[in-house]
Design a protein around this motif. Structure first.
Motif, PDB file in Angstrom:
ATOM      1  N   UNK A   1       0.834  -1.209   0.000  1.00  0.00           N
ATOM      2  CA  UNK A   1       0.000   0.000   0.000  1.00  0.00           C
ATOM      3  C   UNK A   1       0.866   1.255   0.000  1.00  0.00           C
ATOM      4  N   UNK A   2       1.907   1.260   0.827  1.00  0.00           N
ATOM      5  CA  UNK A   2       2.797   2.428   0.906  1.00  0.00           C
ATOM      6  C   UNK A   2       3.492   2.689  -0.431  1.00  0.00           C
ATOM      7  N   UNK A   3       3.936   1.633  -1.087  1.00  0.00           N
ATOM      8  CA  UNK A   3       4.607   1.794  -2.381  1.00  0.00           C
ATOM      9  C   UNK A   3       3.628   2.287  -3.446  1.00  0.00           C
ATOM     10  N   UNK A   4       2.378   1.840  -3.348  1.00  0.00           N
ATOM     11  CA  UNK A   4       1.376   2.199  -4.364  1.00  0.00           C
ATOM     12  C   UNK A   4       0.944   3.658  -4.258  1.00  0.00           C
ATOM     13  N   UNK A   5       0.900   4.214  -3.046  1.00  0.00           N
ATOM     14  CA  UNK A   5       0.381   5.576  -2.856  1.00  0.00           C
ATOM     15  C   UNK A   5       1.487   6.622  -2.845  1.00  0.00           C
ATOM     16  N   UNK A   6       2.680   6.240  -3.285  1.00  0.00           N
ATOM     17  CA  UNK A   6       3.802   7.189  -3.268  1.00  0.00           C
ATOM     18  C   UNK A   6       3.445   8.493  -3.983  1.00  0.00           C
ATOM     19  N   UNK A   7       3.843   9.607  -3.388  1.00  0.00           N
ATOM     20  CA  UNK A   7       3.692  10.952  -3.955  1.00  0.00           C
ATOM     21  C   UNK A   7       2.257  11.483  -3.902  1.00  0.00           C
ATOM     22  N   UNK A   8       1.399  10.852  -3.085  1.00  0.00           N
ATOM     23  CA  UNK A   8       0.028  11.345  -2.937  1.00  0.00           C
ATOM     24  C   UNK A   8      -0.142  12.134  -1.643  1.00  0.00           C
ATOM     25  N   UNK A   9       0.354  11.581  -0.540  1.00  0.00           N
ATOM     26  CA  UNK A   9       0.182  12.233   0.768  1.00  0.00           C
ATOM     27  C   UNK A   9       1.429  13.021   1.159  1.00  0.00           C
ATOM     28  N   UNK A  10       1.971  13.763   0.198  1.00  0.00           N
ATOM     29  CA  UNK A  10       3.240  14.451   0.415  1.00  0.00           C
ATOM     30  C   UNK A  10       3.130  15.641   1.358  1.00  0.00           C
ATOM     31  N   UNK A  11       1.916  16.122   1.603  1.00  0.00           N
ATOM     32  CA  UNK A  11       1.768  17.297   2.470  1.00  0.00           C
ATOM     33  C   UNK A  11       1.425  16.944   3.913  1.00  0.00           C
TER      34      UNK A  11
ATOM     35  N   UNK B   1       4.027   8.476   4.929  1.00  0.00           N
ATOM     36  CA  UNK B   1       4.259   7.216   4.227  1.00  0.00           C
ATOM     37  C   UNK B   1       5.752   6.929   4.073  1.00  0.00           C
ATOM     38  N   UNK B   2       6.550   7.967   3.809  1.00  0.00           N
ATOM     39  CA  UNK B   2       7.999   7.763   3.682  1.00  0.00           C
ATOM     40  C   UNK B   2       8.596   7.375   5.041  1.00  0.00           C
ATOM     41  N   UNK B   3       8.109   7.997   6.107  1.00  0.00           N
ATOM     42  CA  UNK B   3       8.594   7.674   7.449  1.00  0.00           C
ATOM     43  C   UNK B   3       8.295   6.213   7.797  1.00  0.00           C
TER      44      UNK B   3
ATOM     45  N   UNK C   1      -8.300  18.622   0.305  1.00  0.00           N
ATOM     46  CA  UNK C   1      -7.914  18.170   1.641  1.00  0.00           C
ATOM     47  C   UNK C   1      -6.506  17.596   1.636  1.00  0.00           C
ATOM     48  N   UNK C   2      -6.146  16.874   0.551  1.00  0.00           N
ATOM     49  CA  UNK C   2      -4.812  16.293   0.456  1.00  0.00           C
ATOM     50  C   UNK C   2      -3.729  17.365   0.466  1.00  0.00           C
ATOM     51  N   UNK C   3      -4.083  18.564  -0.030  1.00  0.00           N
ATOM     52  CA  UNK C   3      -3.096  19.647  -0.114  1.00  0.00           C
ATOM     53  C   UNK C   3      -3.506  20.839   0.747  1.00  0.00           C
TER      54      UNK C   3
ATOM     55  N   UNK D   1      -2.810  13.484  -7.523  1.00  0.00           N
ATOM     56  CA  UNK D   1      -1.451  14.042  -7.560  1.00  0.00           C
ATOM     57  C   UNK D   1      -1.486  15.557  -7.709  1.00  0.00           C
ATOM     58  N   UNK D   2      -0.363  16.183  -7.340  1.00  0.00           N
ATOM     59  CA  UNK D   2      -0.296  17.645  -7.362  1.00  0.00           C
ATOM     60  C   UNK D   2      -0.364  18.194  -8.777  1.00  0.00           C
ATOM     61  N   UNK D   3       0.090  17.417  -9.758  1.00  0.00           N
ATOM     62  CA  UNK D   3       0.093  17.899 -11.136  1.00  0.00           C
ATOM     63  C   UNK D   3      -0.115  16.751 -12.107  1.00  0.00           C
ATOM     64  N   UNK D   4      -0.453  17.099 -13.337  1.00  0.00           N
ATOM     65  CA  UNK D   4      -0.617  16.097 -14.394  1.00  0.00           C
ATOM     66  C   UNK D   4       0.695  15.378 -14.669  1.00  0.00           C
ATOM     67  N   UNK D   5       1.809  16.079 -14.548  1.00  0.00           N
ATOM     68  CA  UNK D   5       3.109  15.467 -14.813  1.00  0.00           C
ATOM     69  C   UNK D   5       3.405  14.383 -13.779  1.00  0.00           C
ATOM     70  N   UNK D   6       3.094  14.651 -12.512  1.00  0.00           N
ATOM     71  CA  UNK D   6       3.269  13.617 -11.476  1.00  0.00           C
ATOM     72  C   UNK D   6       2.399  12.412 -11.787  1.00  0.00           C
ATOM     73  N   UNK D   7       1.172  12.670 -12.259  1.00  0.00           N
ATOM     74  CA  UNK D   7       0.275  11.580 -12.643  1.00  0.00           C
ATOM     75  C   UNK D   7       0.878  10.774 -13.802  1.00  0.00           C
ATOM     76  N   UNK D   8       1.504  11.444 -14.748  1.00  0.00           N
ATOM     77  CA  UNK D   8       2.055  10.753 -15.914  1.00  0.00           C
ATOM     78  C   UNK D   8       3.205   9.831 -15.525  1.00  0.00           C
TER      79      UNK D   8
END
Length: 431
Positions: free
Chosen positions: A10-20, A29-31, A147-149, A182-189
């Protein structure tokens, strides 16, 4: 199935989503990934001992970390960067190691944990679809994303959220670029290209229709993201594999691909005027007649690294940009970065980073060549597809893109299983 391994998936799958959601500058998640890495530290040491691929991968990560540490230390001493940058970037290098190991740990244990990852990826795509202006609950999904951001007070993320709100409220579906959580379309890509490669790998290995369905979902999401490099990378991966791989119906696949490519080119040329009339980035095949500034951005990036081979700061980069504006008269250079992930490695690891990347690619290709012919073609196509995706954007592995590390570690997993199979076969033949 082990609950701890499920948590890792789960942690690997949600990378870069809960960054804030952070503590001490590190996302939750990184911790958790760090804690799990130390929890399985004995397994990590055993993996280094048993797995030559992973051992050499560790050496490369260590070399990248040392180079970045020395460069940042030098820049901090002369007062060009803050000392905080030194340990922040060093911890980031360590996080690449933790992420890589945790994926190998669960992928070697049971492929079902990898299925959990791609299953969550599918849910991320559903989240993205529900946020599109065509969705009846797009506004509600946008509130969830807000809410995520919620911790973000200013900057580009807020601007993107405001832009998404304007498109949703106005119903501008042809101009809306899918970004999901994700924060941007590029992160999604970047998420999408990794998930597409893993799903294609699973489909080729197990022939499950579910993975084929996930591939179709990701491709539709890629179209709605309007990221042309992503679509090109996905098409190249599939077409390239079936055109080159030594499959039973190889000749038939080649014929179908050639005919399909011919009709695709014909369709684009015949309907060019119709396609150009829309506002979509995908249908505007000629970019509206505007010139693309990215080649100049690439030249500027390379020129900057060549002029500052042992570390470059934002001030140094701006001086190079000003020089290039005077030289070529294009002001885009002032406001945009290199837009090429590989070139940007020189900004994070100096010119030495290019040398390390070169030897790292040789290392990967060497181990790929040990795999069976079908997997050999697949992973080479995957590397090239990623290069296509990252050649038009700023992220790259060992910089800002974690998910693709899973694809690289799949090489290790496949190599491990193949060697074990060979050893077992040899033992049986001896008996």
């Amino acid at each position: 199935m082990n609950p701890v391994y499920i948590l890792i998936a789960i942690l690997l799958a949600i990378d870069n989503i809960f960054i804030n959601f952070k503590v001490g500058g590190i996302s939750y998640d990184r911790l958790l990934e760090f804690l799990l890495f130390f929890y399985f530290f004995k397994s990590y040491l055993a993996e280094i001992h048993e797995n030559p691929f992973f051992k050499k991968w560790n050496i490369f990560l260590l070399l990248f970390a040392i180079v970045q540490l020395l460069i940042n230390f030098k820049l901090a001493i002369v007062g060009k960067i803050e000392f905080d940058v030194i340990y922040i970037e060093f911890i980031k290098c360590f996080s690449f190691l933790a992420f890589s190991f945790l994926f190998i740990l669960i992928a070697k244990k049971d492929i079902r944990y990898v299925n959990i990852i791609v299953g969550i990826h599918f849910l991320i795509c559903i989240f993205a679809f529900l946020q599109h202006p065509m969705s009846p609950i797009a506004a509600q999904m946008l509130e969830i994303k807000r809410f995520l951001y919620s911790a973000v007070q200013e900057g580009s993320v807020l601007n993107k959220l405001e832009g998404e709100e304007a498109y949703i409220s106005g119903g501008f579906g042809d101009r809306f670029r899918l970004a999901g959580p994700y924060a941007s379309t590029i992160s999604f890509s970047y998420f999408a290209i990794t998930s597409f490669i893993i799903n294609f790998y699973l489909y080729l290995k197990f022939r499950k229709r579910l993975n084929l369905f996930f591939l179709g979902t990701l491709f539709v999401a890629s179209i709605l993201s309007q990221t042309r490099s992503l679509l090109l990378a996905e098409i190249f991966l599939v077409f390239g594999f079936y055109f080159i791989a030594p499959l039973k119906q190889h000749g038939l696949y080649k014929l179908v691909l050639i005919i399909g490519a011919f009709f695709a080119v014909l369709l684009v040329n015949v309907s060019k005027d119709i396609l150009a009339s829309g506002d979509s980035r995908i249908t505007n095949v000629d970019s509206g007649g505007e010139s693309d500034s990215r080649p100049l951005l690439w030249i500027t990036g390379i020129y900057a690294v060549m002029n500052y081979p042992l570390g470059i700061t934002e001030q140094d980069y701006m001086e190079v940009k000003m020089h290039m504006v005077r030289e070529f008269g294009n002001s885009d250079v002032l406001y945009l970065s290199a837009h090429n992930g590989l070139i940007n490695m020189g900004f994070h690891y100096s010119f030495l980073g290019y040398i390390l990347i070169f030897f790292m690619v040789l290392f990967l290709l060497k181990h790929i060549n040990f795999l069976e012919p079908k997997n050999k073609v697949f992973f080479k196509m995957a590397l090239f597809a990623y290069l296509i995706q990252s050649s038009f954007h700023n992220n790259f592995i060992l910089n800002a893109d974690y998910p693709f590390l899973m694809v690289l570690m799949l090489i290790s997993v496949e190599w491990y299983h193949q060697n074990n199979l060979q050893e077992n076969t040899e033992e049986l033949s001896v008996e």
